[in-house]
Scaffold this motif. Structure first.
Motif, mmCIF file in Angstrom:
data_model
loop_
_atom_site.group_PDB
_atom_site.id
_atom_site.type_symbol
_atom_site.label_atom_id
_atom_site.label_comp_id
_atom_site.label_asym_id
_atom_site.label_seq_id
_atom_site.Cartn_x
_atom_site.Cartn_y
_atom_site.Cartn_z
ATOM 1 N N GLU A 88 11.648 34.888 53.101
ATOM 2 C CA GLU A 88 12.324 33.732 52.516
ATOM 3 C C GLU A 88 11.574 32.444 52.793
ATOM 4 O OE1 GLU A 88 16.246 33.784 54.167
ATOM 5 O OE2 GLU A 88 16.858 35.541 53.031
ATOM 6 N N MET A 147 18.162 24.350 48.851
ATOM 7 C CA MET A 147 18.557 25.185 47.715
ATOM 8 C C MET A 147 19.987 24.856 47.311
ATOM 9 S SD MET A 147 16.866 28.811 47.530
ATOM 10 C CE MET A 147 15.432 27.852 48.010
ATOM 11 N N SER A 148 20.248 24.697 46.061
ATOM 12 C CA SER A 148 21.553 24.255 45.601
ATOM 13 C C SER A 148 22.379 25.410 45.043
ATOM 14 C CB SER A 148 21.369 23.180 44.537
ATOM 15 O OG SER A 148 20.304 23.513 43.688
ATOM 16 N N THR A 149 23.523 25.086 44.524
ATOM 17 C CA THR A 149 24.448 26.122 44.070
ATOM 18 C C THR A 149 24.315 26.394 42.575
ATOM 19 O OG1 THR A 149 25.930 24.402 44.831
ATOM 20 C CG2 THR A 149 26.430 26.622 45.493
ATOM 21 N N VAL A 150 25.443 26.432 41.877
ATOM 22 C CA VAL A 150 25.495 26.850 40.470
ATOM 23 C C VAL A 150 25.190 28.333 40.393
ATOM 24 C CG1 VAL A 150 24.556 26.633 38.136
ATOM 25 C CG2 VAL A 150 24.900 24.621 39.489
ATOM 26 N N GLY A 151 25.173 28.989 41.493
ATOM 27 C CA GLY A 151 24.965 30.422 41.494
ATOM 28 C C GLY A 151 26.235 31.038 42.037
ATOM 29 N N THR A 152 27.026 30.193 42.639
ATOM 30 C CA THR A 152 28.285 30.642 43.221
ATOM 31 C C THR A 152 29.391 30.332 42.244
ATOM 32 O OG1 THR A 152 27.530 28.949 44.731
ATOM 33 C CG2 THR A 152 28.636 30.851 45.673
ATOM 34 N N ARG A 153 30.149 31.325 41.927
ATOM 35 C CA ARG A 153 31.286 31.134 41.043
ATOM 36 C C ARG A 153 32.376 30.494 41.861
ATOM 37 N NH1 ARG A 153 33.598 36.224 37.849
ATOM 38 N NH2 ARG A 153 34.965 35.165 36.370
ATOM 39 N N SER A 154 33.127 29.601 41.252
ATOM 40 C CA SER A 154 34.070 28.824 42.049
ATOM 41 C C SER A 154 35.102 29.696 42.753
ATOM 42 C CB SER A 154 34.764 27.774 41.184
ATOM 43 O OG SER A 154 35.231 28.353 39.998
ATOM 44 N N ARG A 205 9.133 23.903 52.199
ATOM 45 C CA ARG A 205 8.005 24.240 51.332
ATOM 46 C C ARG A 205 7.359 22.991 50.768
ATOM 47 N NH1 ARG A 205 9.102 29.867 48.450
ATOM 48 N NH2 ARG A 205 10.861 30.571 49.705
ATOM 49 N N THR A 212 6.532 25.439 46.470
ATOM 50 C CA THR A 212 7.385 25.380 45.292
ATOM 51 C C THR A 212 6.500 24.835 44.179
ATOM 52 O OG1 THR A 212 9.356 24.887 46.602
ATOM 53 C CG2 THR A 212 9.426 24.337 44.267
ATOM 54 N N LEU A 213 6.383 25.584 43.086
ATOM 55 C CA LEU A 213 5.538 25.125 41.994
ATOM 56 C C LEU A 213 6.355 24.238 41.061
ATOM 57 C CD1 LEU A 213 3.524 28.368 41.227
ATOM 58 C CD2 LEU A 213 3.027 26.508 42.807
ATOM 59 N N VAL A 214 5.809 23.076 40.754
ATOM 60 C CA VAL A 214 6.502 22.112 39.888
ATOM 61 C C VAL A 214 5.841 22.129 38.520
ATOM 62 C CG1 VAL A 214 7.103 19.692 39.557
ATOM 63 C CG2 VAL A 214 7.105 20.673 41.863
ATOM 64 N N LYS A 250 5.752 21.016 47.657
ATOM 65 C CA LYS A 250 5.829 21.051 46.194
ATOM 66 C C LYS A 250 4.451 20.788 45.613
ATOM 67 C CE LYS A 250 10.646 19.792 45.911
ATOM 68 N NZ LYS A 250 11.693 19.131 45.128
#
Lengths: 250, 250
Positions: B71, B1-8, B88, B241-243, B90
């Motif tokens: 989770e 799982m990657s970021t871009v959800g965390t504010r710097s 998971r 994970t649905l693609v 895909k």
DNA sequence: CAGTGGTCTAGACCACTGG
DNA sequence: CAGTGGTCTAGACCACTGG
């Protein structure tokens, strides 16, 4: 919810001799909601009353309510009680501007934050940039009738879209890309998973800690195949139905 | 799982002074899984050991494990223990023949049942038939490397596809429709929701009662706009994970 | 037979709300 | 102040597995 999952003969031979108490209680309450005895907005009996009615301890009654909560049938207000939920809201995805499909609802998007960031490994990979390259990042909260439904976090290559963050960020970003940069999305890929909301997402979505969510990770590409947008959209799992449409060119 | 959800800047100021014990324990175990200390397949400490290690009662330790289970990070075997899960799988959706994307996995489809049914209200509405009209219905279980991932229940108008159930039902049904009936899908609509598995689905998918699921309800249309297929696909929420891919003709 | 997770009890204290 | 759900305890008994 419709059928085609029930085999005609088999009907319902649920399971073993005795289902656990929490499942029997959940089934009993679910039946009262499904047949309309308990309308949306109605309060369920307080947990302590359920304990008496079903002759179980409070932990067991709460577990039954937890099942219904995960199903999106009820929601809880810490100090107010447990209530039958409104039907889920249908949200169209795939085009960036999700629209509220159900009539009579007022959609809204609220800018949570917007800032210049430097691509970490994941963002760099998604946008096909070098790690550390500048990106425009922003987060928006989507509501329907003031109810928060989705938290969208989006990143764009900064070099390609100078000044993007000075635009109006409450409308369709794709429209901005088209109008101001002459870019039109040609292809999108997405991955969808069931997740557990983290503390920040739960707070913003007005949900319980560790409540269920749907994570929609999207990448959008232009006609030349370059990735122009990387987004992570988190939905409240108990409140939305995602609507997806698709044409075939075969 | 990657970021871009965390504010710097904000980094991680989690929440209030003291998070509940079950969330702290879940976070501690999650960290050990994320950083590779606990590899997929590894057993976690038994619940009674976690009680001692974190100085909590067993109910609290179990609640922490329940979060990780939701989770998809761990799975439990009643009499064997709690284990770190594999990543998971895909699955590509949208075309009916979902394919296992991850290499090295063997996909399989097993016919659970197939029979003639008479359309109930929901099926009739979906397929644009009169209630009581004959439909071909079938259920299939999708596996990857023997692990059950999805339960697909499908209905077709019987009048339009006579003898469909006598075909080979373990391959692509769309291929059958093309080859034997000259029909090609032109458009598909789908709705996706987070659900709780019912007893039958949980048993077939080898999941815990009331475990999380993803419900994908699909309708497929031919070039003339007639609905030729109505399907309800249920996925194990913790394992897939649905693609989804999409082209724009704009 | 020892060890595992699954279910369940009968309480407790807490924060928070509305009257 | 009474009532609500949220968290937590310190146990219990169970079915099931593997050695």
């Amino acid at each position: 919810m419709s059928t085609v999952g029930t085999r005609s003969e088999t009907a319902a031979d649920a399971g073993p001799r005795t289902a656990p108490a929490y499942l029997r209680i959940a089934a009993a309450l679910r039946a009262r909601i499904d047949d309309g005895q308990l309308q949306p907005g109605t309060a369920l009996p307080p947990e302590r009353e359920l304990c008496i009615a079903y002759d179980v301890s409070r932990m067991t009654a709460r577990r039954a309510l937890g099942v219904l909560e995960a199903e999106g049938l009820v929601h809880r207000g810490s100090t107010r009680g447990t209530f039958v939920s409104e039907p889920r809201v249908k949200l169209r995805v795939g085009s960036f501007t999700e629209e509220i499909v159900r009539s009579g609802r007022r959609p809204a998007a609220e800018l949570v934050w917007a800032e210049e960031q430097w691509a970490d490994a994941a963002v760099a990979r998604a946008l096909d940039l070098e790690e550390g390259a500048p990106v425009h990042a922003l987060q928006r909260l989507r509501r329907s009738n003031a109810e928060p439904l989705a938290l969208e976090t989006t990143a764009y290559p900064a070099d390609r879209f100078p000044g993007l963050l000075d635009d109006d960020l409450t409308g369709s970003l794709w429209d901005r890309l088209r109008e101001h940069y002459g870019v039109r999305p040609a292809r999108a890929t997405a991955e969808l998973e069931s997740v557990v909301l983290d503390a920040d997402a739960a707070a913003r979505l007005d949900a319980r800690p560790a409540a269920g969510g749907l994570l929609f990770v999207r990448r959008t590409f232009d006609a030349g195949g370059a990735c122009i947008e990387y987004a992570r959209d988190i939905y409240r799992a108990d409140r939305v139905t995602l609507v997806i449409e698709r044409e075939f060119d075969t």
